[in-house]
Design an enzyme around this catalytic site. Structure first.
Site, PDB file in Angstrom:
ATOM      1  CD  GLU A 121      56.827  66.664  60.908  1.00 34.75           C
ATOM      2  OE1 GLU A 121      57.665  65.954  61.493  1.00 34.75           O
ATOM      3  OE2 GLU A 121      57.117  67.683  60.264  1.00 34.75           O
TER       4      GLU A 121
ATOM      5  CD  GLU B  36      59.949  69.362  64.088  1.00 34.03           C
ATOM      6  OE1 GLU B  36      61.169  69.179  64.015  1.00 34.03           O
ATOM      7  OE2 GLU B  36      59.165  68.467  64.425  1.00 34.03           O
TER       8      GLU B  36
HETATM    9  C1  GAL Z   1      60.630  66.394  62.261  1.00 33.07           C
HETATM   10  C2  GAL Z   1      60.667  67.279  61.017  1.00 33.07           C
HETATM   11  C3  GAL Z   1      60.402  66.482  59.752  1.00 33.07           C
HETATM   12  C4  GAL Z   1      61.192  65.225  59.762  1.00 33.07           C
HETATM   13  C5  GAL Z   1      60.853  64.422  60.978  1.00 33.07           C
HETATM   14  C6  GAL Z   1      61.546  63.094  61.062  1.00 33.07           C
HETATM   15  O1  GAL Z   1      61.402  66.960  63.262  1.00 33.07           O
HETATM   16  O2  GAL Z   1      59.726  68.298  61.115  1.00 33.07           O
HETATM   17  O3  GAL Z   1      60.723  67.272  58.635  1.00 33.07           O
HETATM   18  O4  GAL Z   1      62.546  65.520  59.721  1.00 33.07           O
HETATM   19  O5  GAL Z   1      61.211  65.155  62.112  1.00 33.07           O
HETATM   20  O6  GAL Z   1      61.171  62.383  62.215  1.00 33.07           O
END
Ligand code: GAL
Length: 644
Positions: free
Chosen positions: A312, A141
């Site tokens: 994610e 990110e």
């Molecule tokens: C994203 C990040 C992850 C984790 C996640 C939590 O922004 O890539 O590592 O922190 O959020 O929602």
């Protein structure tokens, strides 16, 4: 494919094998690991310990799982900061941001580039040829927590060098930026300051160039890692996990360097972070606004040249928004299916098990800390069962409507909103929403991409019109709708001599935006004629001899047309957008389906999916025996799918 993010470094080795077995049982086939584990891999400069990661890779892959490895550069270890404090990013006040979370680096630091080269080379040497490692994620990110920017001396020198390449001479820069204004003229590139801590307004041309410069810097940083990976891990895909609604660098440019794009989908957090009215926030607090994810799926499909993953997926409540709701029962499954319906090749949940410690202890996983499956875990398992029933998903086919999305448009309107609430994220979301409410699939395209095959092209705003964009607009047969502020700036953030929308668009569409006005909340202008409704926030005052399709109440043109080209002179509210969408879709001969505000449809090849974001059921427009998923009465927070 379904996947999950896993952090073996958080868990005792004794439970890895059982975790792997349970992942397979859940229906997971791919696992992303390692993206924050730098300190465990390189314990001191040049001293590597792969033993634990070897065993983790072995445990997961011998259970039949495929892996995506993340390079760990988002989490530089303490020893690196001690050795090279200059890698730390510097905030707008000139203070270094400190060690103790993540993303604490600036790629303008040569020491950080060197350290990156070393860890990525060592890691890919070790794992590049592993048969079960199918892809690599570069870093994590970019831009999260405002980390595209850094305001230190290394960043300043890098900006100066970038400007020298762009303008050649300091006179060139003075002319481009209009530096005769306020005695800002410079005699040397070494005098250029970063656009922070000036007494009052900073020249927006400087801000735009700084943004372009940082965007290029991160593009180079991505490329540095991607080149190493490609050389040492041939045949594996290279990606980066982008964030939703994040505009701080040009994702299209970076996407061109990837085999597949990916993005991180957190629909509930986004409801909190976008400037929705409170009532709307409450309405969608446990589901996410029905277009938040869809819009980003369509964007990243374009960024990845047709290929994208969810790297994610929100599995339950998160920890980082102002308020963190528990999703309605069914939403984790719905979000997953929605991603697949929009063409995702894989949906990877974040994370496997909620970790009791540290910053994200309040963030759900597919398992609870007591190892029981969470609600999200159960829903992921249900998706896996659905997928077994449906079988392979067909390829995504192009839509008939395209929406042009532009990072420079985001930057121009951010640096010069002119009215406080001119927010590009909301503008594009509202335009997209209006067409999605009528059952229309919308592709997102970048300016300059071919528009052939589309019947209708939407341009919510495009202040800087490049040659390539104009060529694509001139060459398509599609109807086009341009929104306010289109063509309002040249490359250097100046107003065109012939006034907006600038000479090249004026050639196709003779009109002049003579004045503009931003409108405070509570002020509005009503529009009537071929399309009717309300304009708020922004109004263009137009002079033209073109056909006037709709007028403001004071008689001024609101919607004008030159053949298939249309220009809308204001920020349309939902009522105006709705009549506009109907008018244009009818003109383009595209069928509409009036949907309740909580229902969305999306086609993937011959399959149609329906998603219910609301608490009321909806009758699907197809006979029950055609359904592959769901029931004729589509229940709240449920999914249906049928074959056309
Ligand atoms: C994203 C990040 C992850 C984790 C996640 C939590 O922004 O890539 O590592 O922190 O959020 O929602």
């Amino acid at each position: 494919m379904l996947g999950v993010c896993y952090y073996p470094e958080h868990w005792p080795e004794e439970i890895w094998a059982d975790d792997a077995r349970r992942m397979v049982e859940t229906g997971i086939s791919v696992v992303r690991i390692a993206e924050f584990a730098w300190s465990r891999m390189e314990t001191a400069p040049g001293v590597f310990d792969w033993s634990w990661l070897d065993r983790a890779v072995e445990t997961l892959t011998s259970a039949g799982l495929k892996l995506v490895l993340g390079t760990p550069t988002a989490a530089p270890p303490r020893w690196l900061v001690d050795l090279h404090p200059e890698i730390l990013p510097v905030d707008r006040n000139g203070q270094p941001r400190l060690f103790g979370s993540r993303r604490h680096y600036t790629p303008a630091s040569p020491a950080f580039i060197e350290a990156t080269r070393r860890i990525v080379t060592a890691m890919t040497e070790r794992y590049g040829h592993h048969p079960a490692i199918i892809g690599w994620q570069v870093d994590n990110e970019f831009g999260c927590d405002d980390t595209i920017f850094s305001w230190g001396s290394l960043d300043r020198s890098q900006f100066q060098a970038w400007l020298k390449t762009r303008y050649g001479t300091i006179d060139g820069l003075n002319t481009a930026w209009g530096n005769d204004f306020w005695s800002m003229a410079l005699t040397d590139f070494a005098q250029v300051e970063l656009p922070a801590r000036q007494v009052c307004d900073v020249n927006p041309a400087v801000q735009l160039d700084f943004m372009r410069c940082r965007s290029d810097l991160f593009l180079d940083y991505f490329r540095l890692q991607a080149d190493i990976i490609r050389a040492q891990a041939p045949g594996r895909f290279v990606t980066h996990n982008f964030m939703g609604f994040s505009h701080t660098f040009d994702h299209f440019e970076m996407g061109r360097q990837m085999d597949v794009a990916s993005w991180d989908s957190y629909p509930l957090g986004r409801v909190e972070s976008l400037p929705f009215p409170e009532a709307e926030r409450n309405r969608w607090a446990r589901t996410g606004h029905p277009d938040i994810s869809g819009l980003q799926h369509d964007l990243y499909r374009a960024v990845g040249n047709g290929r994208f993953w969810i790297m994610e997926q929100q599995p339950g409540p998160v920890n980082w928004a102002n308020w963190n709701a528990v999703p309605e029962r069914g939403m984790v499954r719905l979000w997953t299916w929605e991603a697949l319906a929009h063409g995702a090749e894989a949906v990877v949940y974040f994370r496997w098990r909620q970790y009791r410690k540290a910053q994200e202890q309040m963030h759900a996983g597919l398992l609870r800390p007591d190892h029981a499956a969470s609600q999200g875990g159960k829903e992921a398992q249900r998706v896996a069962e659905d997928l077994r029933r449906i079988g392979d998903l067909p390829a995504t086919t192009p839509a008939s409507v395209a929406l042009v999305f532009d990072y420079q448009a985001a930057w121009v309107t951010q640096f010069q909103p002119q009215g406080k609430d001119f927010d590009y994220r909301m503008l594009k979301l509202r335009w997209y929403e209006a067409f999605r409410r009528l059952g229309i699939d919308v592709d997102i395209v970048e300016p300059g991409a071919s528009l052939s095959g589309y019947r209708l092209v939407l341009v919510p705003t495009l202040p800087i019109l490049t040659e390539a964009a104009l060529k694509a607009f001139a060459e398509t047969d599609a109807l086009i709708l341009f929104g306010p502020r289109t063509g309002s700036k040249d490359e250097n953030f100046a107003i065109p001599q012939s006034l907006p929308p600038g000479p090249r668009l004026q050639h196709l569409m003779p009109l002049t935006v003579a004045e503009v006005e931003s409108m405070r909340p509570g002020l509005s202008a009503s529009v009537s004629g071929a399309v009717c409704g309300t304009v708020t926030r922004w109004r263009d005052y137009i002079e033209t001899d073109l056909d006037i399709l709709s007028r403001f109440a004071d008689g001024e043109p609101a919607l004008v047309a030159a053949g298939r080209l249309h220009y809308l002179a204001g920020w349309p509210e939902a009522d105006l957008l709705n009549t506009l969408a109907r008018y244009l879709l009818e003109k383009a001969d595209l069928a509409i389906l009036d949907l309740p505000d909580h229902i969305r449809l999306r086609r993937r090849g011959p399959l149609t999916f329906a998603f219910n974001y609301g608490p009321e059921s909806w009758t699907v427009p197809v006979a029950a025996e055609r359904l592959l998923l769901g029931e004729a009465e589509l229940k709240p927070y449920d999914v249906a799918c049928w074959r056309m």
